[in-house]
Design an enzyme around this catalytic site. Structure first.
Site, PDB file in Angstrom:
ATOM      1  N   ARG A  15       0.828  -1.202   0.000  1.00 46.89           N
ATOM      2  CA  ARG A  15       0.000   0.000   0.000  1.00 46.89           C
ATOM      3  C   ARG A  15       0.869   1.262   0.000  1.00 46.89           C
ATOM      4  O   ARG A  15       2.065   1.206   0.229  1.00 46.89           O
ATOM      5  CB  ARG A  15      -0.919   0.011   1.230  1.00 46.89           C
ATOM      6  CG  ARG A  15      -1.980  -1.053   1.229  1.00 46.89           C
ATOM      7  CD  ARG A  15      -2.701  -1.143   2.572  1.00 46.89           C
ATOM      8  NE  ARG A  15      -1.849  -1.724   3.615  1.00 46.89           N
ATOM      9  CZ  ARG A  15      -2.243  -1.942   4.868  1.00 46.89           C
ATOM     10  NH1 ARG A  15      -3.462  -1.584   5.243  1.00 46.89           N
ATOM     11  NH2 ARG A  15      -1.426  -2.494   5.742  1.00 46.89           N
ATOM     12  N   LYS A  75       1.853   1.948   7.422  1.00 40.97           N
ATOM     13  CA  LYS A  75       2.269   1.138   8.565  1.00 40.97           C
ATOM     14  C   LYS A  75       3.255   1.903   9.439  1.00 40.97           C
ATOM     15  O   LYS A  75       3.844   2.897   9.031  1.00 40.97           O
ATOM     16  CB  LYS A  75       2.891  -0.181   8.104  1.00 40.97           C
ATOM     17  CG  LYS A  75       1.911  -1.110   7.409  1.00 40.97           C
ATOM     18  CD  LYS A  75       0.759  -1.514   8.329  1.00 40.97           C
ATOM     19  CE  LYS A  75       1.178  -2.421   9.450  1.00 40.97           C
ATOM     20  NZ  LYS A  75       0.043  -2.816  10.319  1.00 40.97           N
ATOM     21  N   TYR A  94      -0.747   4.186  10.965  1.00 43.65           N
ATOM     22  CA  TYR A  94      -1.086   3.150  11.940  1.00 43.65           C
ATOM     23  C   TYR A  94       0.160   2.871  12.781  1.00 43.65           C
ATOM     24  O   TYR A  94       1.221   2.577  12.236  1.00 43.65           O
ATOM     25  CB  TYR A  94      -1.515   1.845  11.245  1.00 43.65           C
ATOM     26  CG  TYR A  94      -2.836   1.914  10.530  1.00 43.65           C
ATOM     27  CD1 TYR A  94      -4.030   2.103  11.228  1.00 43.65           C
ATOM     28  CD2 TYR A  94      -2.911   1.761   9.150  1.00 43.65           C
ATOM     29  CE1 TYR A  94      -5.246   2.158  10.571  1.00 43.65           C
ATOM     30  CE2 TYR A  94      -4.125   1.819   8.486  1.00 43.65           C
ATOM     31  CZ  TYR A  94      -5.294   2.019   9.199  1.00 43.65           C
ATOM     32  OH  TYR A  94      -6.493   2.066   8.539  1.00 43.65           O
ATOM     33  N   HIS A  96      -0.132   1.217  16.445  1.00 38.53           N
ATOM     34  CA  HIS A  96      -0.345   0.059  17.332  1.00 38.53           C
ATOM     35  C   HIS A  96       0.780  -0.038  18.365  1.00 38.53           C
ATOM     36  O   HIS A  96       1.421  -1.071  18.536  1.00 38.53           O
ATOM     37  CB  HIS A  96      -0.441  -1.237  16.514  1.00 38.53           C
ATOM     38  CG  HIS A  96      -1.551  -1.233  15.503  1.00 38.53           C
ATOM     39  ND1 HIS A  96      -2.885  -1.318  15.856  1.00 38.53           N
ATOM     40  CD2 HIS A  96      -1.534  -1.140  14.150  1.00 38.53           C
ATOM     41  CE1 HIS A  96      -3.633  -1.282  14.767  1.00 38.53           C
ATOM     42  NE2 HIS A  96      -2.842  -1.170  13.717  1.00 38.53           N
ATOM     43  N   GLU A 118      -5.446   4.435  14.283  1.00 35.50           N
ATOM     44  CA  GLU A 118      -6.325   3.466  14.941  1.00 35.50           C
ATOM     45  C   GLU A 118      -6.970   3.984  16.223  1.00 35.50           C
ATOM     46  O   GLU A 118      -7.842   3.311  16.781  1.00 35.50           O
ATOM     47  CB  GLU A 118      -5.570   2.162  15.230  1.00 35.50           C
ATOM     48  CG  GLU A 118      -4.520   2.249  16.316  1.00 35.50           C
ATOM     49  CD  GLU A 118      -3.156   2.680  15.836  1.00 35.50           C
ATOM     50  OE1 GLU A 118      -2.207   2.581  16.623  1.00 35.50           O
ATOM     51  OE2 GLU A 118      -3.039   3.115  14.665  1.00 35.50           O
ATOM     52  N   SER A 134     -10.212  -2.671   8.536  1.00 33.20           N
ATOM     53  CA  SER A 134     -10.849  -3.785   9.235  1.00 33.20           C
ATOM     54  C   SER A 134     -11.844  -4.485   8.310  1.00 33.20           C
ATOM     55  O   SER A 134     -11.992  -5.711   8.363  1.00 33.20           O
ATOM     56  CB  SER A 134     -11.564  -3.281  10.496  1.00 33.20           C
ATOM     57  OG  SER A 134     -10.640  -2.773  11.428  1.00 33.20           O
ATOM     58  N   VAL A 179     -14.469  -6.230  11.881  1.00 34.56           N
ATOM     59  CA  VAL A 179     -13.819  -7.438  11.352  1.00 34.56           C
ATOM     60  C   VAL A 179     -14.770  -8.626  11.419  1.00 34.56           C
ATOM     61  O   VAL A 179     -14.950  -9.361  10.437  1.00 34.56           O
ATOM     62  CB  VAL A 179     -12.524  -7.752  12.132  1.00 34.56           C
ATOM     63  CG1 VAL A 179     -12.014  -9.158  11.804  1.00 34.56           C
ATOM     64  CG2 VAL A 179     -11.443  -6.730  11.814  1.00 34.56           C
ATOM     65  N   ASP A 198     -19.536 -12.563  21.159  1.00 32.05           N
ATOM     66  CA  ASP A 198     -19.158 -11.239  21.642  1.00 32.05           C
ATOM     67  C   ASP A 198     -19.740 -11.062  23.039  1.00 32.05           C
ATOM     68  O   ASP A 198     -20.675 -11.777  23.417  1.00 32.05           O
ATOM     69  CB  ASP A 198     -19.671 -10.135  20.703  1.00 32.05           C
ATOM     70  CG  ASP A 198     -18.868  -8.841  20.823  1.00 32.05           C
ATOM     71  OD1 ASP A 198     -18.942  -8.200  21.897  1.00 32.05           O
ATOM     72  OD2 ASP A 198     -18.181  -8.461  19.862  1.00 32.05           O
ATOM     73  N   SER A 220     -20.037 -14.372  24.507  1.00 30.75           N
ATOM     74  CA  SER A 220     -18.655 -14.851  24.584  1.00 30.75           C
ATOM     75  C   SER A 220     -18.222 -15.057  26.036  1.00 30.75           C
ATOM     76  O   SER A 220     -18.239 -14.128  26.847  1.00 30.75           O
ATOM     77  CB  SER A 220     -17.709 -13.849  23.911  1.00 30.75           C
ATOM     78  OG  SER A 220     -16.381 -14.331  23.926  1.00 30.75           O
ATOM     79  N   VAL A 267      -6.846 -11.786  13.125  1.00 29.44           N
ATOM     80  CA  VAL A 267      -6.785 -10.433  12.571  1.00 29.44           C
ATOM     81  C   VAL A 267      -6.331  -9.435  13.629  1.00 29.44           C
ATOM     82  O   VAL A 267      -5.876  -8.339  13.313  1.00 29.44           O
ATOM     83  CB  VAL A 267      -8.160 -10.026  11.990  1.00 29.44           C
ATOM     84  CG1 VAL A 267      -8.102  -8.668  11.307  1.00 29.44           C
ATOM     85  CG2 VAL A 267      -8.643 -11.076  10.984  1.00 29.44           C
ATOM     86  N   ASP A 270      -2.105  -7.253  15.032  1.00 30.94           N
ATOM     87  CA  ASP A 270      -1.499  -5.928  15.190  1.00 30.94           C
ATOM     88  C   ASP A 270      -1.518  -5.459  16.636  1.00 30.94           C
ATOM     89  O   ASP A 270      -0.661  -4.670  17.051  1.00 30.94           O
ATOM     90  CB  ASP A 270      -2.241  -4.898  14.335  1.00 30.94           C
ATOM     91  CG  ASP A 270      -1.646  -4.780  12.941  1.00 30.94           C
ATOM     92  OD1 ASP A 270      -0.448  -5.061  12.789  1.00 30.94           O
ATOM     93  OD2 ASP A 270      -2.371  -4.407  12.013  1.00 30.94           O
ATOM     94  N   ARG A 279       1.788 -15.176  16.619  1.00 29.36           N
ATOM     95  CA  ARG A 279       2.991 -14.351  16.436  1.00 29.36           C
ATOM     96  C   ARG A 279       2.904 -13.751  15.033  1.00 29.36           C
ATOM     97  O   ARG A 279       2.394 -14.383  14.098  1.00 29.36           O
ATOM     98  CB  ARG A 279       4.269 -15.166  16.593  1.00 29.36           C
ATOM     99  CG  ARG A 279       4.408 -16.346  15.661  1.00 29.36           C
ATOM    100  CD  ARG A 279       5.782 -17.001  15.821  1.00 29.36           C
ATOM    101  NE  ARG A 279       5.913 -18.248  15.080  1.00 29.36           N
ATOM    102  CZ  ARG A 279       6.165 -18.341  13.778  1.00 29.36           C
ATOM    103  NH1 ARG A 279       6.291 -17.246  13.062  1.00 29.36           N
ATOM    104  NH2 ARG A 279       6.278 -19.524  13.188  1.00 29.36           N
ATOM    105  N   ALA A 299       0.384  -9.525   9.727  1.00 28.17           N
ATOM    106  CA  ALA A 299       0.091  -8.274  10.432  1.00 28.17           C
ATOM    107  C   ALA A 299      -0.387  -7.158   9.511  1.00 28.17           C
ATOM    108  O   ALA A 299      -0.842  -6.120   9.992  1.00 28.17           O
ATOM    109  CB  ALA A 299       1.328  -7.814  11.202  1.00 28.17           C
ATOM    110  N   ASN A 300      -0.284  -7.342   8.219  1.00 28.96           N
ATOM    111  CA  ASN A 300      -0.781  -6.323   7.285  1.00 28.96           C
ATOM    112  C   ASN A 300      -1.567  -6.994   6.160  1.00 28.96           C
ATOM    113  O   ASN A 300      -1.240  -6.863   4.979  1.00 28.96           O
ATOM    114  CB  ASN A 300       0.361  -5.472   6.726  1.00 28.96           C
ATOM    115  CG  ASN A 300       1.388  -6.279   5.948  1.00 28.96           C
ATOM    116  OD1 ASN A 300       1.643  -7.436   6.246  1.00 28.96           O
ATOM    117  ND2 ASN A 300       1.978  -5.669   4.934  1.00 28.96           N
TER     118      ASN A 300
END
Length: 366
Positions: A15, A75, A94, A96, A118, A134, A179, A198, A220, A267, A270, A279, A299-300
Protein backbone atom coordinates in the site's frame (compact mmCIF):
# COMPACT_ATOMS: atom_id res chain seq x y z
CA UNK A 1 2.73 22.58 4.97
CA UNK A 2 5.27 20.21 3.43
CA UNK A 3 3.86 16.68 3.38
CA UNK A 4 5.85 13.55 2.63
CA UNK A 5 4.62 10.22 1.25
CA UNK A 6 7.43 7.66 1.63
CA UNK A 7 7.48 4.21 0.10
CA UNK A 8 6.48 1.54 2.61
CA UNK A 9 9.44 -0.73 3.41
CA UNK A 10 7.80 -3.20 5.78
CA UNK A 11 7.93 -6.76 4.39
CA UNK A 12 5.46 -7.13 1.51
CA UNK A 13 3.61 -3.91 2.35
CA UNK A 14 2.31 -2.83 -1.04
CA UNK A 15 0.00 0.00 0.00
CA UNK A 16 0.92 3.68 -0.14
CA UNK A 17 -0.14 6.47 2.21
CA UNK A 18 -2.03 8.53 -0.34
CA UNK A 19 -3.49 8.34 -3.83
CA UNK A 20 -2.86 10.93 -6.55
CA UNK A 21 -6.41 12.18 -5.88
CA UNK A 22 -5.41 13.00 -2.32
CA UNK A 23 -2.25 14.75 -3.52
CA UNK A 24 -4.36 16.90 -5.85
CA UNK A 25 -6.61 18.06 -3.01
CA UNK A 26 -3.60 19.06 -0.91
CA UNK A 27 -1.90 20.79 -3.84
CA UNK A 28 -5.04 22.81 -4.56
CA UNK A 29 -4.83 24.15 -1.00
CA UNK A 30 -1.26 25.32 -1.55
CA UNK A 31 0.51 22.54 0.34
CA UNK A 32 3.70 20.98 -1.01
CA UNK A 33 3.61 17.20 -1.36
CA UNK A 34 6.75 15.08 -1.72
CA UNK A 35 6.33 11.50 -2.94
CA UNK A 36 9.15 8.99 -2.97
CA UNK A 37 9.79 7.60 -6.44
CA UNK A 38 7.89 4.32 -7.10
CA UNK A 39 6.01 4.64 -3.77
CA UNK A 40 2.69 3.96 -5.45
CA UNK A 41 3.76 1.42 -8.08
CA UNK A 42 2.50 -1.64 -6.21
CA UNK A 43 -0.86 0.03 -5.60
CA UNK A 44 -1.33 0.88 -9.27
CA UNK A 45 -0.27 4.56 -9.13
CA UNK A 46 2.94 5.56 -10.89
CA UNK A 47 5.14 8.61 -10.50
CA UNK A 48 3.52 10.32 -13.51
CA UNK A 49 0.13 10.16 -11.76
CA UNK A 50 1.52 11.87 -8.66
CA UNK A 51 3.46 14.46 -10.64
CA UNK A 52 0.36 15.34 -12.66
CA UNK A 53 -1.51 15.83 -9.38
CA UNK A 54 1.07 18.38 -8.21
CA UNK A 55 3.57 16.30 -6.22
CA UNK A 56 7.33 16.62 -6.30
CA UNK A 57 8.94 13.22 -6.84
CA UNK A 58 12.01 12.59 -4.69
CA UNK A 59 14.46 9.73 -5.33
CA UNK A 60 14.93 8.35 -1.80
CA UNK A 61 13.16 7.84 1.52
CA UNK A 62 15.64 9.99 3.44
CA UNK A 63 14.98 12.93 1.11
CA UNK A 64 11.24 12.62 1.75
CA UNK A 65 11.65 12.63 5.54
CA UNK A 66 14.16 15.46 5.39
CA UNK A 67 11.90 17.71 3.28
CA UNK A 68 8.63 17.16 5.15
CA UNK A 69 6.84 18.70 8.12
CA UNK A 70 4.35 15.81 8.15
CA UNK A 71 4.77 12.20 7.07
CA UNK A 72 1.64 10.35 5.91
CA UNK A 73 2.07 6.60 5.56
CA UNK A 74 0.32 3.28 6.11
CA UNK A 75 2.27 1.14 8.57
CA UNK A 76 4.33 2.02 11.60
CA UNK A 77 7.93 3.10 10.96
CA UNK A 78 10.35 0.19 11.12
CA UNK A 79 13.88 0.28 12.50
CA UNK A 80 15.46 1.62 9.30
CA UNK A 81 13.19 4.67 9.53
CA UNK A 82 13.66 5.55 13.20
CA UNK A 83 16.68 7.77 12.55
CA UNK A 84 14.94 9.62 9.71
CA UNK A 85 12.14 11.03 11.86
CA UNK A 86 12.83 14.59 13.01
CA UNK A 87 11.96 16.46 16.18
CA UNK A 88 8.51 18.15 15.91
CA UNK A 89 7.72 16.23 12.71
CA UNK A 90 4.14 14.95 12.52
CA UNK A 91 3.87 11.25 11.71
CA UNK A 92 0.33 10.19 10.76
CA UNK A 93 -0.05 6.42 10.30
CA UNK A 94 -1.09 3.15 11.94
CA UNK A 95 1.16 2.70 15.00
CA UNK A 96 -0.35 0.06 17.33
CA UNK A 97 2.11 1.13 20.04
CA UNK A 98 0.65 -1.11 22.76
CA UNK A 99 2.08 -4.21 21.08
CA UNK A 100 5.52 -2.79 20.25
CA UNK A 101 7.68 -1.37 23.04
CA UNK A 102 10.74 -0.83 20.81
CA UNK A 103 8.72 1.33 18.42
CA UNK A 104 7.21 3.25 21.33
CA UNK A 105 10.59 4.07 22.84
CA UNK A 106 12.03 5.01 19.43
CA UNK A 107 9.21 7.47 18.76
CA UNK A 108 9.62 8.96 22.24
CA UNK A 109 13.32 9.51 21.52
CA UNK A 110 12.54 11.16 18.19
CA UNK A 111 10.53 13.96 19.89
CA UNK A 112 8.06 13.77 17.00
CA UNK A 113 4.27 14.09 17.11
CA UNK A 114 2.75 10.65 16.57
CA UNK A 115 -0.91 10.58 15.55
CA UNK A 116 -2.30 7.05 15.22
CA UNK A 117 -5.02 6.24 12.71
CA UNK A 118 -6.33 3.47 14.94
CA UNK A 119 -7.22 5.69 17.92
CA UNK A 120 -9.02 8.55 16.12
CA UNK A 121 -12.65 8.20 17.24
CA UNK A 122 -16.07 9.35 16.08
CA UNK A 123 -18.68 10.60 18.53
CA UNK A 124 -20.29 7.16 18.65
CA UNK A 125 -17.00 5.51 19.59
CA UNK A 126 -16.33 4.03 16.14
CA UNK A 127 -12.86 4.24 14.62
CA UNK A 128 -13.22 5.85 11.18
CA UNK A 129 -9.60 5.43 10.09
CA UNK A 130 -9.39 1.81 11.19
CA UNK A 131 -12.78 0.77 9.82
CA UNK A 132 -11.94 0.43 6.08
CA UNK A 133 -8.87 -1.70 6.75
CA UNK A 134 -10.85 -3.79 9.24
CA UNK A 135 -13.45 -4.30 6.51
CA UNK A 136 -10.76 -5.47 4.11
CA UNK A 137 -9.10 -7.71 6.72
CA UNK A 138 -12.40 -9.23 7.86
CA UNK A 139 -13.26 -10.24 4.31
CA UNK A 140 -9.75 -11.46 3.61
CA UNK A 141 -9.79 -13.59 6.78
CA UNK A 142 -12.35 -15.88 5.16
CA UNK A 143 -10.66 -15.75 1.77
CA UNK A 144 -7.34 -16.79 3.30
CA UNK A 145 -8.91 -19.17 5.81
CA UNK A 146 -10.69 -21.02 3.02
CA UNK A 147 -7.40 -21.36 1.14
CA UNK A 148 -5.50 -22.63 4.17
CA UNK A 149 -8.15 -25.29 4.78
CA UNK A 150 -6.89 -26.95 1.59
CA UNK A 151 -4.70 -30.05 1.86
CA UNK A 152 -1.68 -28.67 -0.05
CA UNK A 153 -1.07 -26.26 2.86
CA UNK A 154 -1.17 -29.11 5.42
CA UNK A 155 -4.72 -28.52 6.57
CA UNK A 156 -7.69 -30.89 6.67
CA UNK A 157 -8.64 -30.57 3.00
CA UNK A 158 -12.09 -29.08 3.51
CA UNK A 159 -14.17 -26.96 1.14
CA UNK A 160 -15.65 -24.29 3.39
CA UNK A 161 -18.98 -24.10 1.61
CA UNK A 162 -19.41 -27.84 1.16
CA UNK A 163 -21.27 -29.35 -1.83
CA UNK A 164 -24.64 -31.09 -2.18
CA UNK A 165 -24.57 -34.17 0.04
CA UNK A 166 -21.56 -32.93 2.05
CA UNK A 167 -21.99 -30.52 4.97
CA UNK A 168 -20.23 -27.14 4.90
CA UNK A 169 -17.45 -26.12 7.23
CA UNK A 170 -17.98 -24.47 10.60
CA UNK A 171 -16.61 -20.98 11.22
CA UNK A 172 -16.19 -19.43 14.66
CA UNK A 173 -15.85 -15.63 14.72
CA UNK A 174 -14.53 -14.04 17.92
CA UNK A 175 -15.84 -10.49 18.09
CA UNK A 176 -18.84 -8.83 16.44
CA UNK A 177 -17.10 -5.60 15.47
CA UNK A 178 -16.20 -4.51 11.95
CA UNK A 179 -13.82 -7.44 11.35
CA UNK A 180 -16.25 -9.98 12.76
CA UNK A 181 -19.25 -8.75 10.80
CA UNK A 182 -17.33 -8.69 7.52
CA UNK A 183 -15.89 -12.15 8.18
CA UNK A 184 -19.33 -13.54 9.04
CA UNK A 185 -20.81 -11.99 5.91
CA UNK A 186 -18.16 -13.57 3.67
CA UNK A 187 -18.36 -16.96 5.38
CA UNK A 188 -22.15 -16.95 5.17
CA UNK A 189 -21.94 -16.07 1.49
CA UNK A 190 -19.82 -19.16 0.92
CA UNK A 191 -22.45 -21.25 2.68
CA UNK A 192 -20.51 -22.04 5.86
CA UNK A 193 -22.13 -22.52 9.25
CA UNK A 194 -21.12 -19.45 11.25
CA UNK A 195 -21.13 -18.69 14.97
CA UNK A 196 -20.31 -15.18 16.20
CA UNK A 197 -19.30 -14.59 19.83
CA UNK A 198 -19.16 -11.24 21.64
CA UNK A 199 -19.72 -9.79 25.12
CA UNK A 200 -21.76 -6.87 23.76
CA UNK A 201 -25.40 -7.88 23.46
CA UNK A 202 -26.26 -4.89 21.27
CA UNK A 203 -23.70 -6.05 18.72
CA UNK A 204 -25.04 -9.60 18.86
CA UNK A 205 -28.57 -8.31 18.31
CA UNK A 206 -27.36 -6.35 15.30
CA UNK A 207 -25.63 -9.41 13.82
CA UNK A 208 -28.76 -11.46 14.45
CA UNK A 209 -30.90 -8.87 12.64
CA UNK A 210 -28.77 -8.48 9.51
CA UNK A 211 -27.35 -11.95 8.92
CA UNK A 212 -29.05 -14.99 7.37
CA UNK A 213 -30.32 -17.77 9.59
CA UNK A 214 -27.19 -19.93 9.28
CA UNK A 215 -25.24 -17.24 11.18
CA UNK A 216 -25.94 -17.67 14.88
CA UNK A 217 -24.79 -15.61 17.85
CA UNK A 218 -23.75 -16.56 21.37
CA UNK A 219 -22.43 -14.64 24.34
CA UNK A 220 -18.65 -14.85 24.58
CA UNK A 221 -17.22 -16.59 27.63
CA UNK A 222 -14.60 -19.27 28.17
CA UNK A 223 -17.16 -22.06 28.31
CA UNK A 224 -18.69 -21.17 24.94
CA UNK A 225 -15.31 -20.59 23.32
CA UNK A 226 -14.07 -24.01 24.43
CA UNK A 227 -17.32 -25.63 23.27
CA UNK A 228 -17.13 -24.22 19.75
CA UNK A 229 -13.40 -24.71 19.27
CA UNK A 230 -13.94 -28.48 19.40
CA UNK A 231 -16.00 -28.48 16.21
CA UNK A 232 -14.79 -25.39 14.31
CA UNK A 233 -12.87 -25.73 11.07
CA UNK A 234 -11.93 -22.04 10.86
CA UNK A 235 -11.54 -19.58 13.74
CA UNK A 236 -11.32 -15.83 13.06
CA UNK A 237 -9.94 -13.59 15.82
CA UNK A 238 -11.47 -10.14 15.43
CA UNK A 239 -11.32 -8.68 18.94
CA UNK A 240 -10.27 -5.07 19.44
CA UNK A 241 -9.81 -2.89 22.51
CA UNK A 242 -9.02 0.58 21.17
CA UNK A 243 -5.33 1.36 21.46
CA UNK A 244 -4.65 -1.49 23.89
CA UNK A 245 -3.46 -5.09 23.67
CA UNK A 246 -6.06 -7.64 22.60
CA UNK A 247 -7.22 -10.10 25.29
CA UNK A 248 -6.05 -13.72 24.92
CA UNK A 249 -9.33 -15.56 24.36
CA UNK A 250 -7.85 -18.80 23.03
CA UNK A 251 -5.08 -20.26 25.19
CA UNK A 252 -2.43 -22.80 24.20
CA UNK A 253 -4.18 -25.65 26.01
CA UNK A 254 -7.34 -25.06 23.99
CA UNK A 255 -5.55 -25.90 20.73
CA UNK A 256 -5.34 -29.55 21.78
CA UNK A 257 -9.15 -29.73 21.86
CA UNK A 258 -9.44 -28.58 18.24
CA UNK A 259 -9.60 -30.85 15.20
CA UNK A 260 -6.20 -31.43 13.57
CA UNK A 261 -5.93 -29.32 10.44
CA UNK A 262 -8.26 -26.58 11.65
CA UNK A 263 -7.22 -23.02 10.78
CA UNK A 264 -6.90 -19.89 12.90
CA UNK A 265 -6.78 -16.43 11.28
CA UNK A 266 -5.93 -13.86 13.96
CA UNK A 267 -6.79 -10.43 12.57
CA UNK A 268 -6.01 -8.93 16.00
CA UNK A 269 -2.30 -9.67 15.50
CA UNK A 270 -1.50 -5.93 15.19
CA UNK A 271 -2.64 -5.51 18.79
CA UNK A 272 -0.79 -8.59 20.02
CA UNK A 273 -3.42 -11.12 18.91
CA UNK A 274 -6.36 -12.69 20.74
CA UNK A 275 -4.87 -16.20 20.43
CA UNK A 276 -2.08 -17.07 22.88
CA UNK A 277 -0.04 -18.80 20.16
CA UNK A 278 -0.23 -15.86 17.75
CA UNK A 279 2.99 -14.35 16.44
CA UNK A 280 3.18 -11.85 13.56
CA UNK A 281 3.88 -13.27 10.12
CA UNK A 282 4.30 -11.74 6.67
CA UNK A 283 2.82 -12.33 3.23
CA UNK A 284 6.16 -13.89 2.32
CA UNK A 285 5.82 -16.55 5.04
CA UNK A 286 2.21 -16.21 6.25
CA UNK A 287 1.42 -19.38 8.19
CA UNK A 288 2.82 -21.80 10.76
CA UNK A 289 1.52 -24.87 12.60
CA UNK A 290 1.29 -25.43 16.36
CA UNK A 291 -0.35 -28.58 17.77
CA UNK A 292 -1.60 -29.47 14.26
CA UNK A 293 -3.49 -26.15 14.00
CA UNK A 294 -2.63 -23.85 11.09
CA UNK A 295 -2.09 -20.23 12.19
CA UNK A 296 -2.38 -17.38 9.66
CA UNK A 297 -1.27 -14.19 11.45
CA UNK A 298 -0.18 -11.69 8.80
CA UNK A 299 0.09 -8.27 10.43
CA UNK A 300 -0.78 -6.32 7.28
CA UNK A 301 -3.40 -8.44 5.56
CA UNK A 302 -4.81 -5.53 3.47
CA UNK A 303 -1.33 -5.10 1.96
CA UNK A 304 -2.10 -8.06 -0.29
CA UNK A 305 -4.85 -6.07 -2.03
CA UNK A 306 -3.12 -2.67 -2.18
CA UNK A 307 -5.22 -1.04 -4.90
CA UNK A 308 -8.47 -1.54 -3.01
CA UNK A 309 -6.86 -0.80 0.36
CA UNK A 310 -5.09 2.40 -0.69
CA UNK A 311 -8.26 3.86 -2.19
CA UNK A 312 -10.29 2.92 0.89
CA UNK A 313 -7.68 4.35 3.26
CA UNK A 314 -7.25 7.68 1.47
CA UNK A 315 -11.04 8.12 1.41
CA UNK A 316 -11.06 8.35 5.21
CA UNK A 317 -7.64 9.80 6.07
CA UNK A 318 -7.62 12.72 3.62
CA UNK A 319 -10.07 14.95 5.55
CA UNK A 320 -7.85 14.65 8.64
CA UNK A 321 -4.66 15.21 6.64
CA UNK A 322 -6.22 18.42 5.28
CA UNK A 323 -7.11 19.59 8.81
CA UNK A 324 -3.58 18.94 10.04
CA UNK A 325 -2.01 20.60 7.01
CA UNK A 326 -4.27 23.66 7.07
CA UNK A 327 -4.12 24.40 10.80
CA UNK A 328 -1.10 22.54 12.18
CA UNK A 329 -1.48 19.70 14.66
CA UNK A 330 -2.12 21.80 17.77
CA UNK A 331 -4.94 23.91 16.36
CA UNK A 332 -6.40 20.99 14.43
CA UNK A 333 -6.58 18.85 17.58
CA UNK A 334 -7.92 21.74 19.67
CA UNK A 335 -10.74 22.27 17.18
CA UNK A 336 -11.45 18.56 16.66
CA UNK A 337 -11.46 16.51 19.89
CA UNK A 338 -12.06 13.35 17.86
CA UNK A 339 -8.80 13.89 15.96
CA UNK A 340 -7.11 14.71 19.29
CA UNK A 341 -7.79 11.15 20.40
CA UNK A 342 -5.31 10.08 17.74
CA UNK A 343 -2.47 11.78 19.62
CA UNK A 344 -0.37 8.99 21.13
CA UNK A 345 3.10 10.45 21.67
CA UNK A 346 3.89 14.18 21.63
CA UNK A 347 7.51 15.32 21.69
CA UNK A 348 8.68 12.44 23.83
CA UNK A 349 5.65 12.18 26.14
CA UNK A 350 3.02 9.45 25.98
CA UNK A 351 -0.40 11.11 25.99
CA UNK A 352 -2.54 8.00 25.42
CA UNK A 353 -3.11 6.05 28.64
CA UNK A 354 -3.61 2.54 27.15
CA UNK A 355 0.03 2.62 26.02
CA UNK A 356 1.21 3.26 29.58
CA UNK A 357 -1.06 0.48 30.82
CA UNK A 358 0.20 -1.98 28.19
CA UNK A 359 3.79 -1.68 29.44
CA UNK A 360 3.04 -1.13 33.10
CA UNK A 361 4.53 2.37 32.97
CA UNK A 362 3.42 5.25 35.18
CA UNK A 363 2.73 8.92 34.53
CA UNK A 364 6.46 9.77 34.45
CA UNK A 365 6.35 8.74 30.79
CA UNK A 366 3.60 11.27 30.09
Amino acid sequence: MKIGIPKEIKNNENRVGMTPAGVLELSKKGHEVYVQSTAGDSSGFDDKDYHAAGATILPSIDRVYEASDMIVKVKEPIEQEYGLIKEDQIVFTYFHFASNQNLTEAMMRSKSVCIAYETVEDKDGTLPLLTPMSEVAGRMAIQQGAKYLEKPVQSKGLLLGGVPGVPPGKVLVLGAGVVGIQAAKMAAGLGAQVTVLDVNMNKLRYVNDIMPSHVVTEFSNEYNIRKHLKTSDLVVGGVLITGAKAPKLVTRDMLKTMQPGAVIVDVAVDQGGCIETTRPTTHEDPAYIIDDIVHYCVANMPGAVPYTSTLALTNVTLPYVLKLADAGWEKACDHDPLLAKGLNIVKGAIVYDPILEAFGWDETYA
